[in-house]
Design an enzyme around this catalytic site. Structure first.
Site, PDB file in Angstrom:
ATOM      1  N   GLY A  12       0.815  -1.214   0.000  1.00 40.61           N
ATOM      2  CA  GLY A  12       0.000   0.000   0.000  1.00 40.61           C
ATOM      3  C   GLY A  12       0.850   1.265   0.000  1.00 40.61           C
ATOM      4  N   GLY A  40      -5.953   5.772   1.750  1.00 40.94           N
ATOM      5  CA  GLY A  40      -5.690   7.206   1.795  1.00 40.94           C
ATOM      6  C   GLY A  40      -4.852   7.522   0.573  1.00 40.94           C
ATOM      7  CD  GLN A 223      -6.949  -1.252   0.892  1.00 39.35           C
ATOM      8  OE1 GLN A 223      -7.723  -1.867   0.176  1.00 39.35           O
ATOM      9  NE2 GLN A 223      -7.264  -0.081   1.386  1.00 39.35           N
TER      10      GLN A 223
HETATM   11  P1  GDP Z   1      -1.447   5.779  -2.180  1.00 43.97           P
HETATM   12  O1  GDP Z   1      -2.218   5.250  -1.017  1.00 43.97           O
HETATM   13  O2  GDP Z   1      -0.833   4.689  -2.992  1.00 43.97           O
HETATM   14  O3  GDP Z   1      -2.226   6.729  -3.017  1.00 43.97           O
HETATM   15  O4  GDP Z   1      -0.234   6.586  -1.561  1.00 43.97           O
HETATM   16  P2  GDP Z   1      -0.301   7.642  -0.328  1.00 43.97           P
HETATM   17  O5  GDP Z   1      -0.950   8.879  -0.799  1.00 43.97           O
HETATM   18  O6  GDP Z   1      -0.832   6.994   0.892  1.00 43.97           O
HETATM   19  O7  GDP Z   1       1.241   7.858  -0.052  1.00 43.97           O
HETATM   20  C1  GDP Z   1       2.117   8.311  -1.039  1.00 43.97           C
HETATM   21  C2  GDP Z   1       2.791   9.583  -0.539  1.00 43.97           C
HETATM   22  O8  GDP Z   1       3.881   9.899  -1.376  1.00 43.97           O
HETATM   23  C3  GDP Z   1       1.877  10.788  -0.587  1.00 43.97           C
HETATM   24  O9  GDP Z   1       2.276  11.672   0.434  1.00 43.97           O
HETATM   25  C4  GDP Z   1       2.184  11.402  -1.952  1.00 43.97           C
HETATM   26  O10 GDP Z   1       1.926  12.800  -1.991  1.00 43.97           O
HETATM   27  C5  GDP Z   1       3.655  11.122  -2.079  1.00 43.97           C
HETATM   28  N1  GDP Z   1       4.176  10.871  -3.426  1.00 43.97           N
HETATM   29  C6  GDP Z   1       3.620  10.170  -4.449  1.00 43.97           C
HETATM   30  N2  GDP Z   1       4.495  10.045  -5.473  1.00 43.97           N
HETATM   31  C7  GDP Z   1       5.622  10.689  -5.086  1.00 43.97           C
HETATM   32  C8  GDP Z   1       6.905  10.894  -5.696  1.00 43.97           C
HETATM   33  O11 GDP Z   1       7.202  10.431  -6.791  1.00 43.97           O
HETATM   34  N3  GDP Z   1       7.828  11.595  -4.953  1.00 43.97           N
HETATM   35  C9  GDP Z   1       7.541  12.100  -3.724  1.00 43.97           C
HETATM   36  N4  GDP Z   1       8.508  12.753  -3.083  1.00 43.97           N
HETATM   37  N5  GDP Z   1       6.349  11.919  -3.134  1.00 43.97           N
HETATM   38  C10 GDP Z   1       5.418  11.222  -3.798  1.00 43.97           C
HETATM   39  P1  IMO Z   2      -3.860   2.661   0.447  1.00 44.82           P
HETATM   40  O1  IMO Z   2      -5.003   2.454  -0.525  1.00 44.82           O
HETATM   41  C1  IMO Z   2      -1.310   0.939   3.543  1.00 44.82           C
HETATM   42  C2  IMO Z   2      -3.135  -2.010   6.190  1.00 44.82           C
HETATM   43  C3  IMO Z   2      -3.304  -1.607   7.636  1.00 44.82           C
HETATM   44  C4  IMO Z   2      -3.169  -2.961   8.307  1.00 44.82           C
HETATM   45  C5  IMO Z   2      -3.865  -3.893   7.319  1.00 44.82           C
HETATM   46  C6  IMO Z   2      -5.305  -4.196   7.677  1.00 44.82           C
HETATM   47  O2  IMO Z   2      -3.773   4.053   0.972  1.00 44.82           O
HETATM   48  O3  IMO Z   2      -2.587   2.150  -0.111  1.00 44.82           O
HETATM   49  P2  IMO Z   2      -7.555  -2.777   7.535  1.00 44.82           P
HETATM   50  O4  IMO Z   2      -7.940  -1.504   8.186  1.00 44.82           O
HETATM   51  O5  IMO Z   2      -7.625  -2.744   6.045  1.00 44.82           O
HETATM   52  O6  IMO Z   2      -8.273  -3.977   8.100  1.00 44.82           O
HETATM   53  O7  IMO Z   2      -6.008  -2.999   7.945  1.00 44.82           O
HETATM   54  O8  IMO Z   2      -3.817  -3.256   6.067  1.00 44.82           O
HETATM   55  N1  IMO Z   2      -3.738  -1.078   5.213  1.00 44.82           N
HETATM   56  C7  IMO Z   2      -3.036  -0.239   4.464  1.00 44.82           C
HETATM   57  N2  IMO Z   2      -1.708   0.039   4.447  1.00 44.82           N
HETATM   58  N3  IMO Z   2      -2.131   1.558   2.672  1.00 44.82           N
HETATM   59  C8  IMO Z   2      -3.450   1.282   2.667  1.00 44.82           C
HETATM   60  O9  IMO Z   2      -4.299   1.777   1.731  1.00 44.82           O
HETATM   61  C9  IMO Z   2      -3.973   0.380   3.601  1.00 44.82           C
HETATM   62  N4  IMO Z   2      -5.201  -0.092   3.882  1.00 44.82           N
HETATM   63  C10 IMO Z   2      -5.047  -0.995   4.864  1.00 44.82           C
HETATM   64  O10 IMO Z   2      -2.304  -0.706   8.036  1.00 44.82           O
HETATM   65  O11 IMO Z   2      -1.804  -3.326   8.364  1.00 44.82           O
HETATM   66 MG    MG Z   3      -2.306   5.482   1.063  1.00 46.00          MG
END
Ligand code: GDP
Ligand code: IMO
Ligand code: MG
Length: 424
Positions: A12, A40, A223
Site C-alpha cells: 500500500g 488514503g 491497498q
Molecule cells: P497511495 O495510497 O498509494 O495513493 O499513496 P499515499 O498517498 O498513501 O502515499 C504516497 C505519498 O507519497 C503521498 O504523500 C504522496 O503525496 C507522495 N508521493 C507520491 N508520489 C511521489 C513521488 O514520486 N515523490 C515524492 N517525493 N512523493 C510522492
Molecule cells: P492505500 O489504498 C497501507 C493495512 C493496515 C493494516 C492492514 C489491515 O492508501 O494504499 P484494515 O484496516 O484494512 O483492516 O487494515 O492493512 N492497510 C493499508 N496500508 N495503505 C493502505 O491503503 C492500507 N489499507 C489498509 O495498516 O496493516
Molecule cells: Mg495510502
C-alpha cells in the site's frame, strides 16, 4: 489503453492516488473497486494537498466520472464528509459520481468490532486502520451486510439496522465493549443516506457503456497486492482482494475488458501495521527514508515502516496480477542516499526460496541483496524521461529485467506534474 487496471504492488501507499490524478487529464472515468476508507490516496495540485479515502482519485478533474463499485465498503458519513469538502473546494460531484447500489455499508458496529477484535488479538495485532473494514467484509460474506441500495428504501434500511443493532450489541457486550445507542447511531446514517441517494444506483450499466464506447477508464486499486487477503501476507493483510481479481469482481467487468495492468511501486518499500517485512530497515536509514519520504499514514498518521526495494515481492505481485507496465514512484527520495539496494533473493535455512513464503516463513527469511551506485541529482525539475540520471536508469533497468514488466513512468515528486512518461 482504454481500460487500465492500476494497482499497488507492495504493502500500500505506493503513490496510486498521485499517479491516477496525473494520468486523469486524458481519462474519462476512474473506478474504485475494493477496500474502503482504510485507503488514503494523496493528490497534490499546485501545492494543495488532498487525501481521498472513498472518492476516486481522478475526480479533481471536472470532466472525470467517478464510480464507487460494488466491491467497496462504504462508510456513509465519511463519504458525505469527503463529497462536502471537495464541493467546498470547487470540486462538485453532482452528476458525475456513481455509488453502486450493491456496495456494502460500513456500519458503526463494524468500527467498534474492528477495535474489539484488535484488542482480543493481544500481541498478534494486525494494526488495522480501525475503519471497520474487516467486520464489514465479514458481514458481507455472512450475508448479513447492508448495502448502499438499502438507503433508497428508508424503511427497509431501518428494519435491517434494528435487527443488526440488537445482534451486534450482544456481540460488543460479549467483548466487554460499550454497546451502541440507537438514536446516536442511526440518525447520522439516515441523514448521510438522504444526502447520498442522488449518487446511488446500479453502476455496472454506466461502466459497461463507457467501456463499449472505448472511453479511457482506470480501475483504481486500493491497498497493495501484498495486502491481498489470499495472495498477501495473511493474516497481516486487509479483508479484500487487492489484486487484479478483486478489481474485476469489484466493478463487474469481465477479464477480457482489460487492455493493460499497471503496477505502482515505490523505489523503496513501506508498510503500516504489523506483519513480516523482509527488507525493513530498523536503524537510522529507515528513519532517514521515513523523514525524507514523509512516510506517515495518509489515513491514520501512523509512522510507516521503511526499507529497501523488495524485488522478490514485486516480482511475485507482477506475476499474480499479470502486470505489463510499472510506475516507479518516489525515486527522488533515494537521491543523495549513496548506495541503493534491492532484495533479489530470500533464503531460508541457507536455501534459496523458490515460491513466495507464507507469513511465518517470510518472517524468518534472510534477504539476498544487490547494491547499486545510486544517484545524487535532484529529480524534481526534470521534464523528460531520457533526462533521468544514469544511476536511476540502471535501477529501473534492473527492475524490468528482474520482474519482467516494463517501466512506463517514473514519478519524481508528489505534485501532479512531477511524472515522466517513457516514450517507446
Ligand atoms: P497511495 O495510497 O498509494 O495513493 O499513496 P499515499 O498517498 O498513501 O502515499 C504516497 C505519498 O507519497 C503521498 O504523500 C504522496 O503525496 C507522495 N508521493 C507520491 N508520489 C511521489 C513521488 O514520486 N515523490 C515524492 N517525493 N512523493 C510522492
Ligand atoms: P492505500 O489504498 C497501507 C493495512 C493496515 C493494516 C492492514 C489491515 O492508501 O494504499 P484494515 O484496516 O484494512 O483492516 O487494515 O492493512 N492497510 C493499508 N496500508 N495503505 C493502505 O491503503 C492500507 N489499507 C489498509 O495498516 O496493516
Ligand atoms: Mg495510502
Amino acid at each position: 489503453m482504454p481500460v487500465m487496471a492500476l494497482l499497488g504492488l507492495q504493502w500500500g501507499d505506493e503513490g496510486k492516488g498521485k499517479v491516477i490524478d496525473a494520468l486523469s487529464a486524458s481519462v474519462d472515468a476512474v473506478v474504485r473497486c475494493q477496500g474502503g476508507a482504510n485507503a488514503g490516496h494523496t493528490v497534490i495540485v499546485g501545492g494543495v494537498k488532498r487525501v481521498l479515502h472513498l472518492v476516486p482519485s481522478g475526480m479533481l478533474y471536472a470532466h472525470v466520472t467517478g464510480i464507487i463499485g460494488n466491491g467497496v465498503v462504504i462508510d456513509a458519513n465519511k463519504l458525505v464528509e469527503e463529497i462536502t469538502a471537495l464541493g467546498a473546494a470547487g470540486h462538485d460531484m453532482t452528476g458525475r459520481l456513481i455509488v453502486s447500489d450493491r456496495a456494502h455499508l460500513v456500519m458503526p458496529w463494524h468500527k467498534e468490532l474492528d477495535r474489539a477484535a484488535e484488542d482480543a488479538r493481544g500481541d498478534q495485532k494486525i494494526g488495522t486502520t480501525g475503519r471497520g473494514i474487516g467486520p464489514a467484509y465479514a458481514d458481507r460474506a455472512s450475508r448479513l451486510g447492508i448495502q448502499a441500495g438499502d438507503f433508497l428504501h428508508e424503511e427497509r434500511f431501518i428494519r435491517l439496522f434494528d435487527t443488526q443493532l440488537a445482534a451486534k450489541n450482544r456481540l460488543l457486550a460479549a467483548y466487554g465493549r460499550p454497546t451502541l445507542e440507537r438514536t446516536a447511531a442511526i440518525e447520522p446514517l439516515l441523514e448521510a443516506g438522504r444526502r447520498l441517494k442522488q449518487y446511488i444506483r446500479d453502476s455496472f450499466v454506466p461502466l459497461r457503456d463507457l467501456v463499449a464506447a472505448r472511453k479511457e477508464v482506470i480501475l483504481e486499486g486500493a491497498q497493495g497486492s501484498m495486502l491481498d487477503i489470499d495472495h498477501g501476507t495473511y493474516p497481516y493483510v486487509t479483508s479484500s482482494h487487492t489484486h487484479i481479481g478483486g478489481l474485476l469482481a469489484g466493478c463487474g467487468l469481465p477479464a477480457r475488458a482489460l487492455d493493460s495492468v499497471t503496477g505502482v511501486v515505490k523505489a523503496y518499500c513501506t508498510r503500516v501495521g504489523a506483519g513480516p517485512f523482509p527488507t525493513e530497515e530498523l536503524g537510522p536509514l529507515g528513519d532517514t527514508i521515513r523523514i525524507k519520504g514523509g512516510e506517515f499514514g495518509a489515513t491514520t498518521g501512523r509512522p510507516r515502516r521503511c526499507g529497501w526495494f523488495d524485488a522478490v515481492a514485486v516480482k511475485h505481485a507482477v506475476e499474480t496480477n499479470g502486470v505489463d507496465t510499472l510506475v516507479v514512484t518516489k525515486a527522488d527520495i533515494l537521491s543523495e542516499l549513496g548506495e541503493v539496494k534491492a532484495c533479489t533473493e530470500y533464503r531460508l535455512g541457507g536455501q534459496a526460496v523458490a515460491s513466495y513464503p507464507r507469513s511465518d516463513d517470510l518472517a524468518l527469511v534472510e534477504p539476498g541483496w544487490r547494491t547499486f551506485d545510486g544517484w545524487s541529482e535532484d529529480l524534481s525539475g526534470l521534464r523528460r524521461y531520457d533526462d533521468l540520471p544514469q544511476g536511476l536508469r540502471r535501477f529501473t533497468s534492473f527492475i524490468e529485467s528482474y520482474t519482467g514488466a516494463t517501466v512506463g513512468w517514473v514519478s519524481t515528486g508528489a505534485e501532479r506534474s512531477q511524472i515522466l512518461r517513457r516514450t517507446p
